[in-house]
Design a protein around this motif. Structure first.
Motif, PDB file in Angstrom:
ATOM      1  N   MET A   1      42.077  26.854  29.935  1.00 33.27           N
ATOM      2  CA  MET A   1      40.719  26.356  29.716  1.00 33.27           C
ATOM      3  C   MET A   1      40.168  26.741  28.336  1.00 33.27           C
ATOM      4  O   MET A   1      39.116  26.224  27.928  1.00 33.27           O
ATOM      5  CB  MET A   1      39.790  26.883  30.808  1.00 33.27           C
ATOM      6  CG  MET A   1      40.158  26.385  32.199  1.00 33.27           C
ATOM      7  SD  MET A   1      39.092  27.056  33.478  1.00 33.27           S
ATOM      8  CE  MET A   1      39.671  26.128  34.914  1.00 33.27           C
TER       9      MET A   1
ATOM     10  N   ASP B   1      35.020  28.414  33.317  1.00 32.11           N
ATOM     11  CA  ASP B   1      35.314  27.088  33.860  1.00 32.11           C
ATOM     12  C   ASP B   1      34.170  26.096  33.636  1.00 32.11           C
ATOM     13  O   ASP B   1      34.139  25.037  34.247  1.00 32.11           O
ATOM     14  CB  ASP B   1      35.655  27.173  35.357  1.00 32.11           C
ATOM     15  CG  ASP B   1      34.668  28.025  36.147  1.00 32.11           C
ATOM     16  OD1 ASP B   1      33.671  28.479  35.557  1.00 32.11           O
ATOM     17  OD2 ASP B   1      34.907  28.223  37.355  1.00 32.11           O
TER      18      ASP B   1
ATOM     19  N   LEU C   1      37.749  35.925  32.049  1.00 29.77           N
ATOM     20  CA  LEU C   1      38.804  35.097  32.645  1.00 29.77           C
ATOM     21  C   LEU C   1      40.026  35.940  32.955  1.00 29.77           C
ATOM     22  O   LEU C   1      40.177  37.065  32.453  1.00 29.77           O
ATOM     23  CB  LEU C   1      39.194  33.957  31.702  1.00 29.77           C
ATOM     24  CG  LEU C   1      39.882  34.323  30.380  1.00 29.77           C
ATOM     25  CD1 LEU C   1      40.792  33.177  29.931  1.00 29.77           C
ATOM     26  CD2 LEU C   1      38.861  34.616  29.284  1.00 29.77           C
TER      27      LEU C   1
ATOM     28  N   ARG D   1      43.465  31.173  33.965  1.00 27.04           N
ATOM     29  CA  ARG D   1      42.445  30.320  33.346  1.00 27.04           C
ATOM     30  C   ARG D   1      42.669  30.150  31.839  1.00 27.04           C
ATOM     31  O   ARG D   1      41.820  29.587  31.150  1.00 27.04           O
ATOM     32  CB  ARG D   1      41.045  30.906  33.573  1.00 27.04           C
ATOM     33  CG  ARG D   1      40.663  31.075  35.043  1.00 27.04           C
ATOM     34  CD  ARG D   1      40.349  29.742  35.716  1.00 27.04           C
ATOM     35  NE  ARG D   1      39.761  29.937  37.030  1.00 27.04           N
ATOM     36  CZ  ARG D   1      40.420  29.813  38.167  1.00 27.04           C
ATOM     37  NH1 ARG D   1      41.722  29.476  38.162  1.00 27.04           N
ATOM     38  NH2 ARG D   1      39.807  30.000  39.325  1.00 27.04           N
TER      39      ARG D   1
ATOM     40  N   HIS E   1      39.054  23.293  39.446  1.00 29.10           N
ATOM     41  CA  HIS E   1      40.281  24.089  39.308  1.00 29.10           C
ATOM     42  C   HIS E   1      40.636  24.658  40.667  1.00 29.10           C
ATOM     43  O   HIS E   1      39.828  24.611  41.621  1.00 29.10           O
ATOM     44  CB  HIS E   1      40.098  25.212  38.291  1.00 29.10           C
ATOM     45  CG  HIS E   1      38.942  26.121  38.601  1.00 29.10           C
ATOM     46  ND1 HIS E   1      38.974  27.087  39.582  1.00 29.10           N
ATOM     47  CD2 HIS E   1      37.696  26.201  38.052  1.00 29.10           C
ATOM     48  CE1 HIS E   1      37.822  27.717  39.622  1.00 29.10           C
ATOM     49  NE2 HIS E   1      37.018  27.195  38.709  1.00 29.10           N
TER      50      HIS E   1
ATOM     51  N   TYR F   1      39.318  15.838  37.674  1.00 19.00           N
ATOM     52  CA  TYR F   1      39.977  16.593  36.618  1.00 19.00           C
ATOM     53  C   TYR F   1      39.873  15.875  35.276  1.00 19.00           C
ATOM     54  O   TYR F   1      39.929  16.489  34.229  1.00 19.00           O
ATOM     55  CB  TYR F   1      41.442  16.850  36.982  1.00 19.00           C
ATOM     56  CG  TYR F   1      41.604  17.968  37.988  1.00 19.00           C
ATOM     57  CD1 TYR F   1      41.780  19.284  37.574  1.00 19.00           C
ATOM     58  CD2 TYR F   1      41.569  17.718  39.356  1.00 19.00           C
ATOM     59  CE1 TYR F   1      41.915  20.323  38.486  1.00 19.00           C
ATOM     60  CE2 TYR F   1      41.711  18.745  40.287  1.00 19.00           C
ATOM     61  CZ  TYR F   1      41.884  20.032  39.847  1.00 19.00           C
ATOM     62  OH  TYR F   1      42.015  21.060  40.752  1.00 19.00           O
TER      63      TYR F   1
ATOM     64  N   HIS G   1      30.644  22.197  35.075  1.00 23.90           N
ATOM     65  CA  HIS G   1      31.761  22.913  35.698  1.00 23.90           C
ATOM     66  C   HIS G   1      32.925  21.959  35.905  1.00 23.90           C
ATOM     67  O   HIS G   1      32.773  20.859  36.426  1.00 23.90           O
ATOM     68  CB  HIS G   1      31.323  23.484  37.045  1.00 23.90           C
ATOM     69  CG  HIS G   1      32.413  24.202  37.784  1.00 23.90           C
ATOM     70  ND1 HIS G   1      33.156  23.612  38.772  1.00 23.90           N
ATOM     71  CD2 HIS G   1      32.870  25.484  37.661  1.00 23.90           C
ATOM     72  CE1 HIS G   1      34.030  24.471  39.243  1.00 23.90           C
ATOM     73  NE2 HIS G   1      33.872  25.613  38.586  1.00 23.90           N
TER      74      HIS G   1
END
Length: 690
Positions: free
Chosen positions: A416, A494, A409, A413, A638, A532, A635
């Protein structure tokens, strides 16, 4: 600018200055009391002494002389401190350096990789294992200092370091340089024939024994000396029987003193109390000691230009109380966040042999054509990134039937991580692509997170950012190489795995009897949410309900169906047992494989075909693909990355990716021969269909 000192009488200053200069010219022939009046913090001359004694010293040093520095470093946090210390040294230095690092296995693994990938010109690094010295050398000494046994190892350096090494500067990991270390090295020229140790006076009242009732410090000469910065004349110490000297003193005092409170510093001071002629008193600016009890440190400096070495010698470190602490903290943070790539510069006027890796890279770069449309891709492939392994403490014992989640990442990110930790309780190995400043941002992020700070089985490996393209497969390889379990789950940051996936995978590895030698890739079916906010399914039945309701979809069903179609989602819906699927062009499932699986092809940078190439390699090595009937990962949406945006908008970018694919297939053909023809045929069919 720091506050200036109070005025002082010219006559007294002149007299004391003569005493100080006399000491440096004639060594230890002056008695210690007179020297202390000239150079200590109790004397009124302190600032003038520092200036007069320090400024001319650099010119005494032969140009390009190799300077030796020894540091004792153990554990994860100490390894980070060493990096900041080294940055400050490299920033000001004009001489080649040889670092002698006394480390435990943890620190050695981290620092060997760091210096190998840092490739700083004119810096040599040697490692010495602490375990060789602890057992008999210092483990018998009771010590209550927060550093534990490791600080005591400074006592054994004359015997631990190579016998042909004559002189060395010894540093604590919590010091920061604000000047050229060569100025400090030049003080060796002022040692008398009998002097062997250079030290700065202690800037607290600790050794005066008046901090609290019944305070019993170890014996010391006056205020004693601080051992955060030491000059050791090693061959003289060996000839004088240093080992016997400090051990006899320590054993005698431990009969009445239960332990050392300040580790090696107590024993150094006790020896010097008995043998004051051993020591050269260094100006206080070379060890400005910052802790709540070191109020005398403020009398050591009057201007920022005075500072030489700042020493955060307190468990509170940057949170100490000092009226100028904000200035010191900012100076320290400057090096903490300073781009280490900028320190790869050659020394002016001191030619040195570059590391072989750097030399090969320079030759390869020289053959690149900057006018080539794919120059960035070729340049990025040749970039050697600094790597700081295990950036945070890790507590993980390997298990036979265990699996590590592997991912990579960047700083955008980070948010996450908490969700991933709530879904995956097992070990993780994560590579983070960060700048030096972002690495500190990440550190603060973890410390502030109750979820992340509570985890001790997540290994974070910082790969420092350099170049225009994201080195995705290199990052994966860094994380993969550091996994400690028999199997790895190759995922992306992700994706959120099913809550039960970790335990399910462990059970599957055991039930299927998948040894680390068996070439099997367990496929974890991938799905995606376009929302989301998602009520995450807790079972396969719940996932199928969301899939039928249109809240979930098979991953990239609309833009890249070939990436996951071979998983056969229709069969998965009904499956009760693992089933085998065959490789097909562009297949890129998320898989669980043995830790010793093939590494990712690092030529693929940015966006595109990076996982596909890895699955091709697995198939070429005859891995079988088994789809797990109860496994799934989802997944989460984003914002698109910069690299995927470039892929979508730039025909030239896509042309360069095609060139990389062709090169990859040529290498496959050379390596696997006729067996690789099916991959080339599949590639040609894929292109003709598009």
């Amino acid at each position: 600018m720091l506050p200036r000192g109070r005025p002082r009488a010219l006559g007294a200053a002149a007299l004391l200055l003569l005493l100080a200069v006399g000491f440096f010219l004639f060594g230890g022939d002056l008695e210690y009391g007179r020297l202390r009046g000239a150079a200590s913090l109790d004397g009124e001359l302190t600032r003038d002494h520092n200036r007069s004694a320090c400024l001319p010293l650099r010119s005494l040093l032969p140009k390009c002389e190799l300077l030796h520095v020894a540091i004792v470093c153990a554990g994860y946090n100490s390894s980070r401190d060493v990096v900041t210390l080294v940055k400050s040294m490299l920033f000001y230095r004009k001489n080649p350096l040889h670092l002698h690092l006394v480390t435990d296995e943890v620190a050695r693994n981290i620092l060997e990789t760091l210096f190998h990938t840092w490739m700083v010109p004119a810096v040599r690094v040697s490692f010495y294992n602490t375990s060789k010295f602890q057992a008999g050398a210092v483990s018998w000494i009771p010590n209550t200092h927060y550093s534990g046994l490791y600080e005591l190892l400074k006592l054994v350096l004359p015997d631990a370091l190579p016998p042909d090494l004559a002189r060395v500067i010894v540093l604590d990991t919590d010091v920061t340089f604000a000047s050229d270390i060569a100025e400090l090295w030049a003080f060796f020229a002022h040692f008398s024939d009998k002097q062997m140790i250079g030290l700065v006076e202690n800037q607290s009242n600790w050794y005066l024994g008046n901090l609290w009732k019944n305070h019993r410090p170890w014996p010391a000469l006056g205020r004693g000396f601080n051992t955060g910065v030491i000059l050791l004349w090693l061959d003289r110490l060996r000839q004088a029987g240093w080992e016997q000297m400090w051990k006899v003193t320590a054993r005698r005092l431990l009969l009445t003193l239960s332990s050392t409170s300040l580790a090696d510093q107590d024993i150094f001071n006790a020896v010097i109390k008995e043998h004051p002629g051993l020591v050269l008193l260094l100006p206080c600016l070379w060890n400005v000691q910052l802790s709540d009890h070191h109020t005398l440190a403020e009398r050591c400096y009057s201007e920022a230009s005075d500072l030489k070495v700042i020493h955060w010698n307190s468990p509170k470190k940057l949170r100490v109380k000092n009226k100028d602490v904000e200035f010191f903290r900012n100076l320290h943070l400057t090096f903490l966040e300073y781009d280490g790539n900028l320190l790869r510069r050659e020394l002016f006027g001191c030619p040195s042999q570059p590391p072989p890796q750097a030399e090969q890279r320079q030759r390869a770069l020289a053959h690149l054509d900057e006018e080539d449309a794919c120059f960035e891709f070729q340049q990025q492939r040749l970039t050697v990134h600094r790597v700081h392994l295990t950036f945070l403490p890790l507590d993980l014992l390997p298990s036979r039937h265990d699996v590590t989640l592997v991912a990579q990442l960047s700083v955008d990110r980070l948010q996450m991580l908490e969700a991933l930790c709530s879904h995956w309780p097992g070990p993780m190995s994560l590579a983070l692509y960060l700048t030096d400043a972002e690495a500190q941002q990440f550190l603060r992020f973890v410390e502030a997170s109750k979820v992340l700070s509570a985890r001790s089985n997540v290994a974070y490996h910082v790969v420092y950012r350099e170049g225009p393209l994201y080195p995705v497969n290199h990052l994966r390889n860094v994380a993969l190489a550091q996994a400690r379990t028999s199997h790895v789950f190759l995922s992306d940051i992700d994706f959120l795995p099913a809550y039960s996936l970790y335990n399910y995978l462990r059970a599957s590895i055991e039930q299927l009897d998948l040894s680390s030698q068996r070439k099997t890739a367990l496929v974890v079916p991938a799905f995606e949410s376009l929302h989301y906010r998602l009520s995450f399914p807790t079972s396969k039945a719940e996932l199928l309900a969301l899939l039928d309701a249109g809240s979930l979809h098979t991953f990239r069903y609309d833009v890249w169906p070939q990436g996951h179609t071979p998983t056969d989602y229709a069969r998965w819906r009904e499956a009760q047992a693992p089933y085998q699927v065959q490789w097909a062009a562009d297949y890129e499932p998320y898989v669980v494989v043995p830790r010793e699986c093939p590494r990712y092809d690092s030529r693929f940078v940015g966006f595109g075909w990076n996982k596909v190439a890895h699955i091709v390699e697995l198939d070429a090595q005859e891995y079988e693909f088994l789809v797990l009937p109860e496994a799934f990962t989802i997944h989460m949406p984003h914002a698109p990355s910069l690299d995927i945006s470039r892929f979508r908008s730039s025909p030239a970018y896509r042309d360069c990716l095609h060139a990389l694919k062709d090169e990859f297939h040529q290498d496959l053909s050379r390596h696997y021969g006729a067996a690789a023809l099916k991959y080339l045929t599949a590639l040609q069919r894929s292109r003709s269909s598009t």
